[in-house]
Scaffold this motif. Structure first.
Motif, PDB file in Angstrom:
ATOM      1  N   PHE A 188       0.810  -1.211   0.000  1.00 18.08           N
ATOM      2  CA  PHE A 188       0.000   0.000   0.000  1.00 18.08           C
ATOM      3  C   PHE A 188       0.847   1.267   0.000  1.00 18.08           C
ATOM      4  CE2 PHE A 188      -2.862  -3.263   1.304  1.00 18.08           C
ATOM      5  CZ  PHE A 188      -4.088  -2.881   0.791  1.00 18.08           C
ATOM      6  N   GLU A 245      -0.201   5.325   0.431  1.00 18.39           N
ATOM      7  CA  GLU A 245      -1.282   6.271   0.724  1.00 18.39           C
ATOM      8  C   GLU A 245      -2.653   5.595   0.736  1.00 18.39           C
ATOM      9  OE1 GLU A 245      -1.127   9.845  -1.591  1.00 18.39           O
ATOM     10  OE2 GLU A 245       1.035  10.033  -1.332  1.00 18.39           O
ATOM     11  N   GLY A 246      -2.714   4.385   1.263  1.00 21.58           N
ATOM     12  CA  GLY A 246      -3.976   3.664   1.397  1.00 21.58           C
ATOM     13  C   GLY A 246      -4.472   2.999   0.129  1.00 21.58           C
ATOM     14  N   ILE A 247      -3.653   3.005  -0.930  1.00 22.76           N
ATOM     15  CA  ILE A 247      -4.031   2.389  -2.199  1.00 22.76           C
ATOM     16  C   ILE A 247      -3.116   1.189  -2.451  1.00 22.76           C
ATOM     17  CG2 ILE A 247      -4.302   2.727  -4.693  1.00 22.76           C
ATOM     18  CD1 ILE A 247      -6.106   4.589  -3.066  1.00 22.76           C
ATOM     19  N   ARG A 301      -6.988  -0.637  -5.610  1.00 23.46           N
ATOM     20  CA  ARG A 301      -8.159  -0.387  -4.760  1.00 23.46           C
ATOM     21  C   ARG A 301      -7.748   0.093  -3.373  1.00 23.46           C
ATOM     22  NH1 ARG A 301     -11.164  -5.939  -4.646  1.00 23.46           N
ATOM     23  NH2 ARG A 301      -9.020  -6.613  -4.512  1.00 23.46           N
ATOM     24  N   THR A 302      -8.665   0.796  -2.708  1.00 20.86           N
ATOM     25  CA  THR A 302      -8.445   1.195  -1.324  1.00 20.86           C
ATOM     26  C   THR A 302      -8.730  -0.003  -0.430  1.00 20.86           C
ATOM     27  OG1 THR A 302     -10.739   1.881  -0.946  1.00 20.86           O
ATOM     28  CG2 THR A 302      -9.220   3.559  -1.823  1.00 20.86           C
ATOM     29  N   ARG A 303      -8.319   0.086   0.811  1.00 21.51           N
ATOM     30  CA  ARG A 303      -8.602  -0.998   1.764  1.00 21.51           C
ATOM     31  C   ARG A 303     -10.113  -1.208   1.906  1.00 21.51           C
ATOM     32  NH1 ARG A 303      -3.900  -2.265   4.734  1.00 21.51           N
ATOM     33  NH2 ARG A 303      -2.286  -0.685   4.522  1.00 21.51           N
ATOM     34  N   GLU A 304     -10.872  -0.115   1.914  1.00 23.28           N
ATOM     35  CA  GLU A 304     -12.324  -0.205   2.049  1.00 23.28           C
ATOM     36  C   GLU A 304     -12.944  -0.898   0.836  1.00 23.28           C
ATOM     37  OE1 GLU A 304     -10.615   2.779   2.502  1.00 23.28           O
ATOM     38  OE2 GLU A 304     -10.600   2.531   4.678  1.00 23.28           O
ATOM     39  N   GLU A 305     -12.429  -0.585  -0.349  1.00 21.18           N
ATOM     40  CA  GLU A 305     -12.939  -1.227  -1.560  1.00 21.18           C
ATOM     41  C   GLU A 305     -12.612  -2.715  -1.575  1.00 21.18           C
ATOM     42  OE1 GLU A 305     -12.712   2.683  -4.492  1.00 21.18           O
ATOM     43  OE2 GLU A 305     -10.994   1.307  -4.396  1.00 21.18           O
ATOM     44  N   SER A 316      -9.922   2.286  -9.843  1.00 23.72           N
ATOM     45  CA  SER A 316      -8.619   1.692  -9.514  1.00 23.72           C
ATOM     46  C   SER A 316      -7.671   1.742 -10.712  1.00 23.72           C
ATOM     47  CB  SER A 316      -8.789   0.262  -8.998  1.00 23.72           C
ATOM     48  OG  SER A 316      -9.306  -0.594  -9.987  1.00 23.72           O
ATOM     49  N   ARG A 318      -6.184   5.158 -10.770  1.00 22.88           N
ATOM     50  CA  ARG A 318      -5.183   5.313  -9.704  1.00 22.88           C
ATOM     51  C   ARG A 318      -3.855   4.674 -10.114  1.00 22.88           C
ATOM     52  NH1 ARG A 318      -9.434   3.024  -5.787  1.00 22.88           N
ATOM     53  NH2 ARG A 318     -10.665   4.886  -5.286  1.00 22.88           N
TER      54      ARG A 318
END
Length: 60
Positions: A11, A13-15, A21-25, A44, A47
């Motif tokens: 990861f 910056e959380g991606i 994808r983000t951790r939430e995604e 994604s 990104r």
């Protein structure tokens, strides 16, 4: 739809540098309907293009 995970899971910056994808995604992937998953994939992909342009993502 199959998960876009490529088993890199690093990861920045959380991606995730593997799938974009983000951790939430990632956590909510299975709960999304097909359109929701397509939206996450589009985001994604963008990104990952930004990371590649900035030299922050290496190809494995």
């Amino acid at each position: 739809m199959k998960s876009p995970c490529i088993k890199v899971c690093k990861f920045d910056e959380g991606i995730c540098l593997g799938c974009g994808r983000t951790r939430e995604e990632i956590k909510g992937w299975k709960k999304l309907d097909h359109l929701g998953q397509q939206a996450v994939l589009a985001e994604s992909d963008m990104r990952l293009l930004v990371f590649e342009a900035q030299g922050r993502r290496k190809f494995w």
